[in-house]
Design an enzyme around this catalytic site. Structure first.
Site, mmCIF file in Angstrom:
data_model
loop_
_atom_site.group_PDB
_atom_site.id
_atom_site.type_symbol
_atom_site.label_atom_id
_atom_site.label_comp_id
_atom_site.label_asym_id
_atom_site.label_seq_id
_atom_site.Cartn_x
_atom_site.Cartn_y
_atom_site.Cartn_z
ATOM 1 N N ASP A 103 -2.191 -12.271 5.468
ATOM 2 C CA ASP A 103 -3.216 -12.912 6.308
ATOM 3 C C ASP A 103 -4.586 -12.723 5.668
ATOM 4 O O ASP A 103 -5.361 -13.673 5.524
ATOM 5 C CB ASP A 103 -3.174 -12.284 7.704
ATOM 6 C CG ASP A 103 -4.212 -12.873 8.628
ATOM 7 O OD1 ASP A 103 -4.346 -14.111 8.649
ATOM 8 O OD2 ASP A 103 -4.912 -12.099 9.315
ATOM 9 N N LYS A 123 0.870 -1.179 0.000
ATOM 10 C CA LYS A 123 0.000 0.000 0.000
ATOM 11 C C LYS A 123 0.905 1.226 0.000
ATOM 12 O O LYS A 123 0.770 2.131 0.833
ATOM 13 C CB LYS A 123 -0.929 -0.079 1.228
ATOM 14 C CG LYS A 123 -2.060 0.922 1.252
ATOM 15 C CD LYS A 123 -3.099 0.745 0.155
ATOM 16 C CE LYS A 123 -4.025 1.956 0.124
ATOM 17 N NZ LYS A 123 -4.924 1.948 -1.060
ATOM 18 N N ASP A 169 -5.566 -3.122 -2.178
ATOM 19 C CA ASP A 169 -7.010 -3.017 -2.425
ATOM 20 C C ASP A 169 -7.342 -3.515 -3.838
ATOM 21 O O ASP A 169 -8.320 -4.226 -4.054
ATOM 22 C CB ASP A 169 -7.521 -1.576 -2.182
ATOM 23 C CG ASP A 169 -6.680 -0.493 -2.856
ATOM 24 O OD1 ASP A 169 -5.580 -0.798 -3.358
ATOM 25 O OD2 ASP A 169 -7.131 0.674 -2.882
ATOM 26 N N ASP A 191 -7.201 -15.591 3.316
ATOM 27 C CA ASP A 191 -8.559 -16.030 3.673
ATOM 28 C C ASP A 191 -9.477 -15.856 2.470
ATOM 29 O O ASP A 191 -10.322 -16.709 2.185
ATOM 30 C CB ASP A 191 -9.106 -15.251 4.880
ATOM 31 C CG ASP A 191 -8.826 -15.958 6.209
ATOM 32 O OD1 ASP A 191 -7.810 -16.673 6.307
ATOM 33 O OD2 ASP A 191 -9.627 -15.795 7.159
#
Ligand code: IPM
Ligand code: MN
Length: 344
Positions: free
Chosen positions: A240, A183, A216, A244
């Protein structure tokens, strides 16, 4: 022969690790396994999370740690999980969190018309720094003026070794593309370091396309067009989160395995899912993530043929609806283990 420390842990960890151990023992009967009864029960009974000297024993006497899951609603903040799991990641310097996102059966993918060859990604999550070090502090805690600071730590050494691991993997596995995600448009210090180190390391691998997405955009692209990804490298927290998301793309958290690796040293393998206290003890937990994790461990130990066989067996179980209730099946944890074993 390789030595494995088996840590079933809490909740469904105990049930799924049993099935993984059966698979390991069937394929490599010579593996030596020692069980460690760590977890919430031990912590609540004895106040001990990680017994004195145990991390050193794991480092000196074992090749792998095979962990089920840690987490229990009775333990405030799950301090035992933090001590054991994050303790191992930091103290054993397990700097690569290797998380495959691999669709084995199209029917379990929530995206329309995706085939197994469309979703086959290896994520390299940095595992020893970033926002996980606990560096920071609280000021005027519990007052209306309180301040809490969580510092993100990025070292050149830490950033470089995970990026290099991703490129090395790409090169040795015939992959054309590595995507780094950060980012850096908002986090101008730490993620500028990621940008610079990424360009430096990429220049040593001229045959591999070095690509970048802000995190993003990565989240969006993983859902919009997962086929474009082969290898992703990112920091601890972003890794992390996106893994998922990735677990769901491949059919659910019940199918996601992972390795916490320090190449050539003791490394820890665990399913991505947690202890699932609400279904623990019922014999319905999906053991396939633990079994696929066992396959990653076999590969790490130098048995890639075994890993392929496990993958084929698991894919066949999925195809034949030999699955637990959360995937729409009727089998118990042990029956799915039986089905995998009979295919091996
Ligand atoms: C994981 C888990 C851990 C993490 C938690 C339990 C600290 O979510 O392994 O993905 O965030 O790394
Ligand atoms: Mn997680």
């Amino acid at each position: 022969m390789a030595r494995i420390a088996v840590v079933p842990g809490d909740g469904i960890g105990r049930e799924v690790i049993d099935e993984g151990v059966r698979v390991l023992a069937a394929l490599q009967p010579e593996l030596s396994m020692e069980w460690f009864d760590l977890g919430a029960d031990k912590y609540l009974a004895e106040g001990v999370t990680m017994p004195e000297g145990l991390m050193d024993r794991w480092r000196d006497e074992f090749d792998c740690i095979y962990l089920g899951a840690l987490g229990d609603p009775r333990v405030p903040n799950n301090v035992h999980a933090v001590d054991i799991l994050l303790g191992a990641r930091f103290q054993l310097d397990l700097y690569i969190n290797l998380r495959p996102i691999q669709l084995l059966d199209a029917r379990y993918c929530p995206l329309k018309e995706k085939k197994p060859e469309d979703i086959d990604i290896m994520v390299f999550r940095e595992n020893t720094e970033g926002l996980y070090t606990g560096i920071g502090g609280q000021f005027k805690r519990g007052t209306p003026d309180e301040v809490a600071i969580e510092a993100e730590m990025n070292s050149r050494k830490g950033v470089e070794r995970i990026i290099r691991a991703a490129f090395e993997y790409a090169q040795t596995h015939g992959k054309q593309r590595v995507c780094m995600s950060d980012k850096s448009n908002a986090m101008r210090h730490g993620h500028d370091l990621w940008q610079r180190v990424f360009r430096e390391v990429a220049s040593e691998y001229s045959s591999i396309d070095a690509h970048h997405y802000f995190v993003d955009v990565l989240a969006m692209e993983l859902v919009r067009c997962p086929e474009q990804f082969e290898v992703i490298v990112t920091n601890n927290l972003f890794g992390d989160i996106v893994t998922d998301l990735g677990a769901v793309l491949q059919g659910g958290i019940g199918l996601a395995g992972s390795g916490n690796i320090n190449p050539g040293k003791v490394s820890l393998f665990e399913p991505v899912h947690g202890s699932a206290p609400t279904i623990a003890g019922q014999g319905v937990a999906n053991p396939l993530a633990a079994i696929l994790t066992a396959a990653m461990m076999l590969e790490y130990l130098g048995h890639p043929g075994d890993a392929k066989r496990v993958h084929a067996a698991v894919a066949d179980c999925l195809r034949s609806d030999l699955i637990t209730p959360e995937l729409g099946g009727t089998l118990s944890t042990a029956e799915v283990g039986d089905a995998v074993l009979s295919r091996l």
